[in-house]
Design an enzyme around this catalytic site. Structure first.
Site, PDB file in Angstrom:
ATOM      1  CG  HIS A   1      30.809  77.119  73.666  1.00 12.43           C
ATOM      2  ND1 HIS A   1      31.789  77.601  74.500  1.00 12.43           N
ATOM      3  CD2 HIS A   1      31.322  75.966  73.121  1.00 12.43           C
ATOM      4  CE1 HIS A   1      32.827  76.797  74.466  1.00 12.43           C
ATOM      5  NE2 HIS A   1      32.584  75.795  73.635  1.00 12.43           N
TER       6      HIS A   1
ATOM      7  CG  ASP B   1      32.661  68.946  73.070  1.00 11.10           C
ATOM      8  OD1 ASP B   1      33.143  69.707  72.211  1.00 11.10           O
ATOM      9  OD2 ASP B   1      33.005  68.959  74.269  1.00 11.10           O
TER      10      ASP B   1
END
Ligand code: HEM
Length: 346
Positions: A221, A148
């Site tokens: 996403h 991330d």
């Protein structure tokens, strides 16, 4: 001569540890808050100087309603209460919060010490309504197992993404920060194959390489969070998300934190995620991750915190922007805090 303070530092590289502390301020405590702001740089120096190699830094963000209680004069142009979103399936709640302390370092003990110093100074004047201790998980992975932060801009690009410029000259050099605490349904997530998970995120899990456009679903996403203006310019933000959790309570989460020069960019991402583009086509990550808090804050410069009137007086007799009604307020008490686990009165 005073040393520069590690205050109002907007992240450049991922932290190893962080504390995110959201505070509501009691009515009548405005003087104490202004005093704390003036002392914040000194407090940060007092902790950071003892371990310079561990890169302690802190940003203090101020919510819209507290801003109006603290300061006469103009308000940062993009500052308003968090705008809750209700999509066909998922919701992004706004929750109470007047101040955000984002404390980060290579060691949690430094974060803990500085956050405690702030808390001690605020005793009797406010309440911690949310406190999350984040940790680095392997190679910058979230608890879904994906790396991330990869596409965060760096250097000059990051500065352009996060710092207010000449469009709002009184507040130039400041930034907006939006936070949301997400809880993951790891049982449902782990029931997916790795290939299915990769189509939810839009990147390969092990290698972190982005899926080719042809294989990347438009509700992934990554697709939902790619914001391109009509003229083709991609709009970016700087994220400093951290995993957190409590094993015995089966709580596994991601604390989302995004900095931007214009909160509209983050809000467009949230609209894509929760409402969908086109509406109904929500971000698949939400089927496994539930937002339980939401707050928007302005991060003024360290100079502003030290002496707000010096900055505001230079602004001249501008009109005070109207208050944007409809967000959660500390004056409304502990509003909509739903799933929060920790809430401590000072
Ligand atoms: C459950 C919470 C979240 C998790 C676990 C998560 C995780 C991830 C992961 C794994 C990536 C791919 C690697 C990367 O470039 O960082 C990513 C990308 C990204 N995320 Fe999130 N994210 C979350 C929430 C959000 C939210 C709320 C926003 C915005 C409001 C957001 C904005 C972005 C952006 C802008 C990218 C980069 C897209 C690109 O240009 O490729 N994320 N996120």
């Amino acid at each position: 001569m005073r040393r520069p303070a590690p205050l109002q530092y907007v992240p450049e590289a991922p932290a190893r540890a962080a504390i995110f502390m959201v505070v509501t301020v009691r009515p009548g405590a405005e003087d104490e808050i202004r005093e704390l702001f003036a002392d914040a740089a000194g407090l940060a120096r007092a902790v950071a100087f003892r371990a310079p190699e561990d890169e302690l830094s802190c940003t203090v963000g101020v919510g819209a309603q507290l801003w109006d209680r603290l300061f006469d004069g103009p308000r940062p142009a993009g500052l308003h209460p968090f705008r809750a979103l209700t999509g066909a399936v998922h919701t992004a709640p706004g929750t109470a919060g007047d101040l955000l302390f984002h404390v980060r370092a290579r060691r949690l003990d430094l974060c803990f010490e500085l956050a405690s110093q702030f808390a001690r100074r605020l005793a009797g004047y406010g309440e911690v309504v949310d406190e999350v201790h984040g940790f680095r998980y392997f190679d910058q992975r979230d608890l879904l197992g994906f790396v991330d932060g990869t596409e965060n801009p760096t250097g000059a690009e990051a500065a352009e993404a996060v710092f207010v410029g000449d469009e709002d000259p009184v507040f130039a050099g400041g930034s907006y920060v939006l936070v949301q605490k997400y809880l993951h349904d790891l049982d449902a997530w782990d029931a997916l194959t790795v290939e299915e998970q990769e189509r939810v995120i839009g990147r390969h899990k092990l290698s972190d390489v982005e899926l080719p456009d042809a294989d990347k679903p438009d509700n992934s996403h990554v697709a939902a969070n790619t914001i391109v203006d009509a003229d083709g310019t991609e709009r970016q933000i700087v994220r400093d998300n951290m995993p957190f959790g409590e094993i015995g309570a089966a709580e596994f989460g991601t604390y989302f934190i995004g900095y931007a020069a214009d909160p509209d960019v983050i809000e467009r991402m949230l609209t894509n995620m929760f409402i969908g583009d086109p509406p109904g086509n929500h971000d698949r990550i939400l089927d496994f991750s539930r937002a339980v808090t939401g707050g928007l804050f302005f991060v003024p410069t360290a100079e502003f915190l030290d002496d707000p009137s010096a900055v505001l007086d230079s602004a001249g007799p501008e009109a005070v922007p109207a208050v944007d009604a409809g967000g959660p307020s500390c004056a409304e008490g502990s509003l909509a805090i739903g799933d929060l686990k920790r809430s401590s009165a000072w």
